[in-house]
Design an enzyme around this catalytic site. Structure first.
Site, PDB file in Angstrom:
ATOM      1  N   LYS A  14      11.807 -31.420  39.838  1.00  0.00           N
ATOM      2  CA  LYS A  14      11.966 -32.793  39.344  1.00  0.00           C
ATOM      3  C   LYS A  14      12.523 -32.749  37.928  1.00  0.00           C
ATOM      4  O   LYS A  14      12.071 -31.962  37.098  1.00  0.00           O
ATOM      5  CB  LYS A  14      10.634 -33.534  39.352  1.00  0.00           C
ATOM      6  CG  LYS A  14      10.772 -34.992  38.887  1.00  0.00           C
ATOM      7  CD  LYS A  14       9.509 -35.800  39.107  1.00  0.00           C
ATOM      8  CE  LYS A  14       8.469 -35.507  38.048  1.00  0.00           C
ATOM      9  NZ  LYS A  14       7.329 -36.437  38.135  1.00  0.00           N
ATOM     10  N   ARG A  47       2.611 -40.262  43.366  1.00  0.00           N
ATOM     11  CA  ARG A  47       1.792 -39.043  43.300  1.00  0.00           C
ATOM     12  C   ARG A  47       0.786 -39.105  42.167  1.00  0.00           C
ATOM     13  O   ARG A  47      -0.307 -38.550  42.254  1.00  0.00           O
ATOM     14  CB  ARG A  47       2.649 -37.802  43.242  1.00  0.00           C
ATOM     15  CG  ARG A  47       3.522 -37.593  42.003  1.00  0.00           C
ATOM     16  CD  ARG A  47       2.775 -36.935  40.856  1.00  0.00           C
ATOM     17  NE  ARG A  47       3.657 -36.239  39.959  1.00  0.00           N
ATOM     18  CZ  ARG A  47       3.603 -36.332  38.649  1.00  0.00           C
ATOM     19  NH1 ARG A  47       2.742 -37.151  38.058  1.00  0.00           N
ATOM     20  NH2 ARG A  47       4.423 -35.620  37.899  1.00  0.00           N
ATOM     21  N   GLN A  93       1.943 -47.444  36.446  1.00  0.00           N
ATOM     22  CA  GLN A  93       0.944 -46.446  36.787  1.00  0.00           C
ATOM     23  C   GLN A  93      -0.380 -47.097  37.193  1.00  0.00           C
ATOM     24  O   GLN A  93      -1.077 -46.600  38.092  1.00  0.00           O
ATOM     25  CB  GLN A  93       0.714 -45.495  35.605  1.00  0.00           C
ATOM     26  CG  GLN A  93       1.905 -44.632  35.255  1.00  0.00           C
ATOM     27  CD  GLN A  93       2.211 -43.594  36.328  1.00  0.00           C
ATOM     28  OE1 GLN A  93       1.442 -43.387  37.250  1.00  0.00           O
ATOM     29  NE2 GLN A  93       3.354 -42.946  36.210  1.00  0.00           N
ATOM     30  N   ASP A 140      -4.584 -55.156  28.650  1.00  0.00           N
ATOM     31  CA  ASP A 140      -3.334 -54.603  28.120  1.00  0.00           C
ATOM     32  C   ASP A 140      -3.047 -55.330  26.817  1.00  0.00           C
ATOM     33  O   ASP A 140      -3.236 -56.547  26.736  1.00  0.00           O
ATOM     34  CB  ASP A 140      -2.180 -54.793  29.115  1.00  0.00           C
ATOM     35  CG  ASP A 140      -0.987 -53.905  28.799  1.00  0.00           C
ATOM     36  OD1 ASP A 140      -0.400 -54.061  27.705  1.00  0.00           O
ATOM     37  OD2 ASP A 140      -0.635 -53.052  29.629  1.00  0.00           O
ATOM     38  N   GLY A 155      -2.771 -41.445  30.785  1.00  0.00           N
ATOM     39  CA  GLY A 155      -1.685 -41.703  29.848  1.00  0.00           C
ATOM     40  C   GLY A 155      -1.211 -40.516  29.040  1.00  0.00           C
ATOM     41  O   GLY A 155      -0.026 -40.416  28.716  1.00  0.00           O
ATOM     42  N   ALA A 156      -2.121 -39.605  28.675  1.00  0.00           N
ATOM     43  CA  ALA A 156      -1.723 -38.468  27.832  1.00  0.00           C
ATOM     44  C   ALA A 156      -0.958 -37.444  28.660  1.00  0.00           C
ATOM     45  O   ALA A 156      -1.536 -36.771  29.506  1.00  0.00           O
ATOM     46  CB  ALA A 156      -2.957 -37.834  27.201  1.00  0.00           C
ATOM     47  N   ASP A 157       0.338 -37.354  28.410  1.00  0.00           N
ATOM     48  CA  ASP A 157       1.184 -36.426  29.171  1.00  0.00           C
ATOM     49  C   ASP A 157       2.153 -35.675  28.271  1.00  0.00           C
ATOM     50  O   ASP A 157       3.149 -35.132  28.736  1.00  0.00           O
ATOM     51  CB  ASP A 157       1.947 -37.176  30.265  1.00  0.00           C
ATOM     52  CG  ASP A 157       2.869 -38.255  29.709  1.00  0.00           C
ATOM     53  OD1 ASP A 157       2.826 -38.503  28.482  1.00  0.00           O
ATOM     54  OD2 ASP A 157       3.626 -38.849  30.493  1.00  0.00           O
ATOM     55  N   LYS A 199      -0.685 -37.004  22.366  1.00  0.00           N
ATOM     56  CA  LYS A 199      -1.183 -38.208  23.019  1.00  0.00           C
ATOM     57  C   LYS A 199      -2.672 -38.073  23.341  1.00  0.00           C
ATOM     58  O   LYS A 199      -3.128 -37.005  23.749  1.00  0.00           O
ATOM     59  CB  LYS A 199      -0.419 -38.488  24.313  1.00  0.00           C
ATOM     60  CG  LYS A 199       1.004 -38.988  24.110  1.00  0.00           C
ATOM     61  CD  LYS A 199       1.607 -39.404  25.445  1.00  0.00           C
ATOM     62  CE  LYS A 199       2.984 -40.015  25.276  1.00  0.00           C
ATOM     63  NZ  LYS A 199       3.542 -40.476  26.570  1.00  0.00           N
ATOM     64  N   SER A 209      -5.315 -36.025  33.901  1.00  0.00           N
ATOM     65  CA  SER A 209      -4.122 -35.886  34.735  1.00  0.00           C
ATOM     66  C   SER A 209      -2.886 -35.709  33.861  1.00  0.00           C
ATOM     67  O   SER A 209      -2.566 -36.571  33.045  1.00  0.00           O
ATOM     68  CB  SER A 209      -3.961 -37.128  35.616  1.00  0.00           C
ATOM     69  OG  SER A 209      -2.734 -37.119  36.307  1.00  0.00           O
TER      70      SER A 209
END
Length: 328
Positions: free
Chosen positions: A71, A114, A142, A163, A225-227, A231, A298
């Site tokens: 990807k 996913r 998400q 939000d 959110g932390a990717d 973050k 995640s």
């Protein structure tokens, strides 16, 4: 000899896979990882600070499924201002025997699907079985797929939303149609969380927005959110109190929810209970008591993208979907 490569658009993909299928494939891929039946090099980051975005290359191979590919994904949080998704992706599926490019497809929908499926499987093993109240902190795409996955696994009754952008809540409500669900938008995060069994955070935050005292006993948290490095969404005190499970320890230390507390030495690897795949494979225990707090960190795994994309390719072949292009 000429062969054909299949080109699949997002509308094609949406016809070919459902969330139940994504959940099943995701669980299988996590188990394969725990059994050392995968190859998944670390993500390669191409950072474009000038444009406040980055690109990531994510290759993977899954033995048994014989799924192989990569990807290429961009993450540009400012894109909402331009009417574009903040995450966009392309996936290439190859024949592992020959290297031939079997398919090139949109990866944006698969990425969202996913990620939702990973959160759903994590909650299956870590949340209380009777969980029925979900809090979503962040109401973007998400959040939609997280709710979609959780709704397949639990008997959800109530959804609480928060939000910082009220317009995002309106968009979420327009796109969310589940019969029987009570959905409430709250004015602040503490009120959103106080009655939740499962909390899902899907923001681009670089400082903790969820405080330790707001999380009650027995709560499960999907920290999505932390990717990327720097973050974080959860106060480190939550990670100290909780049973923390990651999708991949190396990725999580580098770019997941635990990356900042690890860098600051607020927590160490000793605070990490397991990789999710180890729990699925029966190597480690999931939730042990009703009272414990659990967290799933995640980061997004290439094996999930490739496994789902491989399934989509095989379904497309069966159903005659997509455009075929000659490739020499």
């Amino acid at each position: 000899m000429l062969k054909e490569t299949l080109i699949l658009s997002r509308p094609d993909i949406e016809k070919l896979i459902t969330m139940p299928s994504a959940l099943r494939i995701t669980e299988q891929a996590f188990k394969a990882k725990a059994l050392s039946r995968i190859q998944m090099p670390a993500k390669i980051y191409l950072r474009l600070d000038k444009y406040k975005g980055d690109f990531r290359a994510m290759p993977a191979y899954i033995e048994g499924m014989e799924a192989c590919g990569m990807k290429w994904v961009s993450v540009h949080p400012q894109n909402l201002k331009h009417g574009l998704p903040s995450v966009m992706a392309l996936i290439i599926i190859n024949d592992p025997k020959t290297g031939f490019p079997l398919a090139v497809m949109d990866g944006t929908y698969i990425t969202n699907l996913r990620t939702g499926a990973a959160g759903g499987i994590a909650a299956k093993y870590l949340a209380r079985k009777n969980s029925s109240r979900i809090a979503l902190v962040g109401c973007g795409v998400q959040a939609q797929t997280q709710l979609m996955a959780l709704n397949e696994i639990f008997n959800i009754e109530t959804v609480f939303l928060y939000d910082c952008a009220k317009s995002q809540i309106k968009i979420f409500l327009k796109k969310t149609r589940y019969s029987g669900l009570r959905i409430s938008a709250l004015e602040n995060i503490p009120d959103c969380l106080k009655n939740a069994d499962i909390v899902v955070t899907t923001t681009p935050s670089r400082c903790p927005i969820v405080k330790t005292e707001w999380i009650k006993k027995g709560t499960h948290i999907n920290a999505i959110g932390a990717d990327a490095p720097g973050k974080e969404e959860l106060e480190a005190g939550i990670l100290k109190k909780a049973k923390v499970v990651v999708d991949d320890i190396t990725q999580a230390e580098h770019s997941g929810e635990i990356n900042v507390p690890i860098a600051k030495k607020t927590i160490t690897r000793k605070n990490i209970h397991a990789d999710l795949g180890d729990i699925i494979a029966g190597k480690k225990q999931g939730r042990a008591t009703r009272e414990e707090i659990t967290v799933f960190d995640s980061t997004g795994l290439a094996i999930l993208d490739v496994a789902i994309a491989d399934y989509v390719y095989r379904q497309a072949k069966k159903e005659g979907v997509g455009k075929r292009v000659k490739f020499s």
